[in-house]
Design a protein around this motif. Structure first.
Motif, PDB file in Angstrom:
ATOM      1  N   LEU A  31      48.510  48.205  40.702  1.00 36.77           N
ATOM      2  CA  LEU A  31      47.336  47.937  41.527  1.00 36.77           C
ATOM      3  C   LEU A  31      47.465  46.584  42.208  1.00 36.77           C
ATOM      4  O   LEU A  31      48.061  45.655  41.679  1.00 36.77           O
ATOM      5  N   THR A  32      46.849  46.508  43.415  1.00 36.39           N
ATOM      6  CA  THR A  32      46.801  45.230  44.117  1.00 36.39           C
ATOM      7  C   THR A  32      45.688  44.367  43.533  1.00 36.39           C
ATOM      8  O   THR A  32      44.887  44.818  42.699  1.00 36.39           O
ATOM      9  N   LYS A  33      45.607  43.113  43.992  1.00 35.27           N
ATOM     10  CA  LYS A  33      44.588  42.193  43.480  1.00 35.27           C
ATOM     11  C   LYS A  33      43.184  42.669  43.828  1.00 35.27           C
ATOM     12  O   LYS A  33      42.265  42.587  43.004  1.00 35.27           O
ATOM     13  N   GLU A  34      42.995  43.174  45.045  1.00 33.02           N
ATOM     14  CA  GLU A  34      41.665  43.640  45.446  1.00 33.02           C
ATOM     15  C   GLU A  34      41.224  44.824  44.595  1.00 33.02           C
ATOM     16  O   GLU A  34      40.053  44.905  44.182  1.00 33.02           O
ATOM     17  N   GLU A  35      42.154  45.781  44.338  1.00 37.70           N
ATOM     18  CA  GLU A  35      41.795  46.933  43.509  1.00 37.70           C
ATOM     19  C   GLU A  35      41.461  46.504  42.076  1.00 37.70           C
ATOM     20  O   GLU A  35      40.548  47.051  41.451  1.00 37.70           O
ATOM     21  N   LYS A  36      42.222  45.523  41.554  1.00 45.63           N
ATOM     22  CA  LYS A  36      41.913  45.034  40.203  1.00 45.63           C
ATOM     23  C   LYS A  36      40.526  44.403  40.140  1.00 45.63           C
ATOM     24  O   LYS A  36      39.768  44.600  39.189  1.00 45.63           O
ATOM     25  N   LYS A  81      37.311  45.591  37.937  1.00 42.89           N
ATOM     26  CA  LYS A  81      36.681  44.651  37.011  1.00 42.89           C
ATOM     27  C   LYS A  81      35.172  44.607  37.237  1.00 42.89           C
ATOM     28  O   LYS A  81      34.381  44.620  36.293  1.00 42.89           O
ATOM     29  N   ARG A  82      34.741  44.573  38.499  1.00 43.13           N
ATOM     30  CA  ARG A  82      33.304  44.564  38.810  1.00 43.13           C
ATOM     31  C   ARG A  82      32.636  45.836  38.331  1.00 43.13           C
ATOM     32  O   ARG A  82      31.547  45.805  37.743  1.00 43.13           O
ATOM     33  N   GLU A  83      33.277  46.985  38.568  1.00 38.82           N
ATOM     34  CA  GLU A  83      32.688  48.259  38.127  1.00 38.82           C
ATOM     35  C   GLU A  83      32.552  48.295  36.607  1.00 38.82           C
ATOM     36  O   GLU A  83      31.556  48.784  36.069  1.00 38.82           O
ATOM     37  N   ALA A  84      33.552  47.763  35.906  1.00 38.25           N
ATOM     38  CA  ALA A  84      33.482  47.766  34.440  1.00 38.25           C
ATOM     39  C   ALA A  84      32.366  46.846  33.940  1.00 38.25           C
ATOM     40  O   ALA A  84      31.656  47.173  32.979  1.00 38.25           O
ATOM     41  N   GLU A  85      32.196  45.675  34.583  1.00 36.96           N
ATOM     42  CA  GLU A  85      31.128  44.755  34.171  1.00 36.96           C
ATOM     43  C   GLU A  85      29.750  45.349  34.435  1.00 36.96           C
ATOM     44  O   GLU A  85      28.830  45.189  33.623  1.00 36.96           O
ATOM     45  N   ALA A 130      29.012  48.522  34.446  1.00 38.45           N
ATOM     46  CA  ALA A 130      28.793  49.613  33.492  1.00 38.45           C
ATOM     47  C   ALA A 130      28.685  49.112  32.053  1.00 38.45           C
ATOM     48  O   ALA A 130      28.434  49.902  31.142  1.00 38.45           O
ATOM     49  N   GLY A 131      28.889  47.814  31.819  1.00 37.84           N
ATOM     50  CA  GLY A 131      28.779  47.249  30.483  1.00 37.84           C
ATOM     51  C   GLY A 131      30.012  47.462  29.643  1.00 37.84           C
ATOM     52  O   GLY A 131      29.954  47.352  28.410  1.00 37.84           O
ATOM     53  N   GLU A 132      31.128  47.783  30.260  1.00 38.58           N
ATOM     54  CA  GLU A 132      32.369  47.997  29.525  1.00 38.58           C
ATOM     55  C   GLU A 132      33.264  46.765  29.664  1.00 38.58           C
ATOM     56  O   GLU A 132      33.033  45.905  30.499  1.00 38.58           O
ATOM     57  N   GLU A 133      34.288  46.735  28.845  1.00 37.30           N
ATOM     58  CA  GLU A 133      35.243  45.649  28.950  1.00 37.30           C
ATOM     59  C   GLU A 133      36.113  45.856  30.184  1.00 37.30           C
ATOM     60  O   GLU A 133      36.473  46.987  30.509  1.00 37.30           O
ATOM     61  N   PRO A 134      36.453  44.778  30.860  1.00 39.41           N
ATOM     62  CA  PRO A 134      37.326  44.941  32.031  1.00 39.41           C
ATOM     63  C   PRO A 134      38.685  45.479  31.610  1.00 39.41           C
ATOM     64  O   PRO A 134      39.144  45.241  30.496  1.00 39.41           O
ATOM     65  N   PRO A 135      39.338  46.265  32.525  1.00 38.94           N
ATOM     66  CA  PRO A 135      40.631  46.878  32.163  1.00 38.94           C
ATOM     67  C   PRO A 135      41.705  45.861  31.839  1.00 38.94           C
ATOM     68  O   PRO A 135      42.595  46.135  31.053  1.00 38.94           O
ATOM     69  N   ALA A 136      41.610  44.672  32.407  1.00 40.27           N
ATOM     70  CA  ALA A 136      42.640  43.660  32.121  1.00 40.27           C
ATOM     71  C   ALA A 136      42.594  43.256  30.656  1.00 40.27           C
ATOM     72  O   ALA A 136      43.626  43.113  29.995  1.00 40.27           O
ATOM     73  N   LYS A 137      41.348  43.034  30.097  1.00 42.33           N
ATOM     74  CA  LYS A 137      41.212  42.652  28.692  1.00 42.33           C
ATOM     75  C   LYS A 137      41.697  43.777  27.781  1.00 42.33           C
ATOM     76  O   LYS A 137      42.323  43.540  26.747  1.00 42.33           O
ATOM     77  N   LYS A 138      41.354  45.046  28.194  1.00 45.57           N
ATOM     78  CA  LYS A 138      41.810  46.179  27.392  1.00 45.57           C
ATOM     79  C   LYS A 138      43.340  46.206  27.330  1.00 45.57           C
ATOM     80  O   LYS A 138      43.930  46.434  26.278  1.00 45.57           O
ATOM     81  N   ASP A 139      43.954  45.997  28.479  1.00 42.59           N
ATOM     82  CA  ASP A 139      45.419  46.013  28.526  1.00 42.59           C
ATOM     83  C   ASP A 139      45.998  44.929  27.621  1.00 42.59           C
ATOM     84  O   ASP A 139      46.983  45.148  26.905  1.00 42.59           O
ATOM     85  N   LYS A 140      45.375  43.713  27.634  1.00 42.32           N
ATOM     86  CA  LYS A 140      45.871  42.629  26.790  1.00 42.32           C
ATOM     87  C   LYS A 140      45.743  42.984  25.316  1.00 42.32           C
ATOM     88  O   LYS A 140      46.646  42.730  24.514  1.00 42.32           O
ATOM     89  N   LYS A 141      44.590  43.574  24.946  1.00 43.19           N
ATOM     90  CA  LYS A 141      44.391  43.968  23.550  1.00 43.19           C
ATOM     91  C   LYS A 141      45.425  45.011  23.141  1.00 43.19           C
ATOM     92  O   LYS A 141      46.001  44.949  22.044  1.00 43.19           O
TER      93      LYS A 141
END
Length: 697
Positions: A440-445, A449-453, A455-466
């Motif tokens: 994904l490009t920076k804009e898509e990321k 991230k905004r959509e996840a916030e 919806a009250g979910e963790e952003p995909p970047a944090k999930k990937d790190k975990k």
């Protein structure tokens, strides 16, 4: 005796016979016993009426004088006529029963023998004089209006015109050679032969150039050049006798040139009168040469368009047929202005179209009656010019509803949707994540991230790190457990099994050695242990070819980064230079227009390897839903044997596999063992059941 019996038995008193005389018509009744009796007679007023009546009889038409004569006669019986077609016309228009058979021919023969006895005041001498006068007048009239006789003037004129051109060239060349010994510099200043001859007549020797007014023959700038050259000329001198003979030759050149101009005007007027449509199509000179080569206007009208196209190229045609080569595309028609202004690639096509239109125009000129000016010739020329503009790809004229509208050819596109695709603007490397999806490009990321916030979910970047941390911890635990198990004393049976496995693996490696390039081995020794090995072709596309496992570009032995990216139109000049230096440039396939069409159709189809913003390798990955091709794999000579080709092929194979392609195709020239070995090491195989074929279009 038989003829008299036939008349008495068949004809009876109710049969009439129509007989044509040089001076009129005669209606005779067949009498019993084999005789004839004059019923009525009609004389012509003058010779013109006699000629018109004779022409009508020759074409089996009912003349007005004959029609009036038969109406006044009030015929009720059968009428015997010498011409069956004329009898049909009389029966149709006047409702008079007419007959014509072998017996009627015998009746007409008997009437011809007795005509001077049947018609009062008609003698054999008068009959002979009237017949000769009518024959002479009729022949003179036919010759006067015969197209085959008029075009003789055109044939003679064009032949003389060609002869004059040859003589003029010979005389002009002789003048320049002769006078060139005296004044050689003037031949370079004056290119026109007529001007050259007139200057000699007016100036004489070169010493008179300064005192002679030459402005009425040539422009002022040329006058100054001639005078300057005369001062510094290196020519020899001439006597009075020499210059006199040269002037006489110049007079011949001038008089012949003037007569040629008059002859051309005569030919132009003749062609406009005889063949106006053909003249409009191909011009006066070409039209006259076509008529002369065919023999007459009628012979040219009978010829098909294919013959008109190659008329004048008979030797080349038969030589090509004999040697089984390509036949010529044009003959004399090549000199027409329509064919001359066409591009070289379209001359044959325009010559064929022009020949078709010229054949139609010739038939109208030769066979149509009362042709007044060009009709079909103008339409044919407009049609050829329209097709010529269409082939050239410029603005064309559409004559719909007799109006002229401007139209432009649409831009090239295989599909409308593909033509509307925006061209790629950035030149970022194509990257694939571990699961096979695009990175994904920076804009898509940021959007995700905004959509996840929201919806009250963790952003995909944090999930990937975990997820990454959990995977690392599991790997560490697994490695620690394996070490502990190795430290423990293993039972005897387990160790025996492990030994057997190791021995089997060693034997398998010995039987199937890994393909290693000898050149790469030598280079690795020279480089040292820090060199990067050539990345293997991945089976699932888990790693980007040309990048490391973290996604960064691959570095070569010199520490420079090699990027594999998609080609864009801005890099065309760089691409052309690279292909030329690599001896791989194909003008018909690698020009800017063809590459632009390809990336419009598929922006990802051309991959390039770039080092320091310079193209060092390329490969074309051509794909459609039915098949895929690898084409034009090329590496710069200075960068070969450095894993660049493998980087490009790895990327191409991953790209095709991501699209669902299982068996792509490529072509290798027969006998190119080096390239064949390269592809075989990568797992490609040759197919013996296929034959590669091609055709030049």
């Amino acid at each position: 005796i038989f003829f008299r019996g036939f008349l008495s038995a068949c004809s009876g008193p109710r049969m009439l016979a129509l007989y044509e005389l040089p001076g009129g018509y005669a209606l005779l009744r067949v009498v019993e016993g084999g005789g004839f009796k004059l019923v009525k007679q009609q004389l012509f007023k003058d010779s013109e009426e006699a000629v018109d009546a004779a022409k009508s009889l020759m074409s089996s038409e009912l003349h007005g004088t004959l029609k009036k004569f038969l109406k006044k006669a009030g015929i009720q019986e059968e009428l015997a006529v010498a011409d069956a077609k004329l009898g049909g016309v009389i029966k149709k228009k006047l409702d008079i029963p007419c007959i014509h058979n072998a017996d009627v021919d015998e009746i007409m023969r008997k009437i011809r023998e007795q005509i001077t006895e049947l018609v009062e005041g008609l003698t054999d001498q008068n009959m002979l004089q009237m017949s000769l006068g009518l024959a002479h007048t009729l022949n003179r009239h036919v010759l006067k209006f015969s197209a085959e006789k008029i075009d003789v003037m055109v044939i003679q004129a064009i032949g003389l015109l060609d002869d004059l051109d040859k003589e003029l060239n010979t005389y002009a060349m002789r003048v320049k050679e002769w006078y060139g010994w005296h004044f050689p510099e003037m031949a370079k200043i004056l290119q026109d032969n007529l001007q050259y001859a007139r200057i000699i007549l007016k100036m004489g020797v070169r010493e008179n150039a300064a005192s002679t007014d030459l402005s009425d023959v040539i422009p002022e700038d040329l006058v100054a050049a001639v005078r300057d050259a005369a001062i510094h000329s290196m020519g020899v001198g001439l006597t009075e006798e020499d210059i006199t003979n040269i002037k006489q030759l110049c007079e011949e050149v001038i008089s012949t040139s003037e007569y040629r101009g008059q002859l051309f005007e005569y030919l132009k007027n003749r062609m406009t009168a005889i063949a106006p449509n053909l003249t409009t199509m191909v011009g006066e000179l070409v039209g006259a040469r076509l008529i002369s080569h065919a023999g007459s206007l009628m012979n040219l009208a009978k010829a098909p368009a294919s013959t008109v196209q190659i008329l004048g190229a008979e030797k080349a045609l038969f030589r090509a047929l004999k040697q089984k080569q390509k036949t010529p595309k044009y003959g004399l028609i090549y000199h027409a202005s329509l064919v001359g202004q066409a591009p070289t690639a379209h001359k044959g096509k325009i010559a064929r179209i022009a020949a078709c239109r010229a054949a139609l125009a010739t038939r109208v000129d030769a066979l149509a009656e009362d042709v007044q000016g060009p009709t079909i010739g103008v339409e044919g020329r407009e049609s050829v010019e329209f097709k010529l503009r269409k082939l050239e790809g410029t603005h064309i004229l559409d004559k719909a509803d007799k109006g002229i509208q401007r139209m432009e050819e649409p831009a090239y596109s295989r599909h409308e949707e593909q033509a509307k695709r925006p061209e790629p603007t950035t030149e970022k490397p194509f990257r694939i994540t571990e699961d096979g999806a695009k990175e994904l490009t920076k804009e898509e990321k940021k959007k995700r991230k905004r959509e996840a916030e929201e919806a009250g979910e963790e952003p995909p970047a944090k999930k990937d790190k975990k997820d990454k941390k959990e995977k690392k911890e599991k790997k560490k635990k697994g490695t620690e457990e394996e070490k502990k198990e190795e430290e423990k004393p293993a039972p005897v049976e387990a160790t025996d099994k492990k030994k057997k496995k190791k021995e089997k693996e060693a034997e398998a490696k010995k039987e199937v050695p890994a393909p290693v390039d000898e050149a790469s081995k030598k280079k690795k020794k020279k480089r040292g242990q820090n060199d990067v090995d050539e990345p293997p072709a991945t089976s699932g596309g888990t790693r980007l070819p040309g990048t490391s496992s973290t996604g960064s570009p691959t570095s070569n032995a010199r520490g420079k980064k090699i990027h594999v990216m998609h080609y864009t139109d801005e890099r065309h000049q760089q691409m052309k230079t690279f292909l030329n230096e690599s001896d791989m440039y194909v003008k018909t396939l690698d020009n800017r227009q063809m590459l632009r069409r390809q990336i419009e159709f598929d922006p990802t189809s051309i991959l390039i390897a770039v080092e320091d913003e310079v193209i060092i390798g390329t490969v074309y990955v051509l794909y459609n839903p039915w098949q895929a091709f690898i084409y034009h794999l090329c590496v710069h000579p200075e960068h070969r044997n450095k894993s660049v080709a493998n980087l490009l092929m790895d990327r191409a194979e991953v790209q095709l596999k991501a699209r669902g392609v299982h068996c792509p195709t490529l072509f290798v020239e027969a006998g190119n063992k080096t390239v064949s070995a390269f592809y075989e090491k990568r797992g490609w195989f040759a197919t013996d059941h296929c034959l590669c074929m091609g055709k030049d279009l």
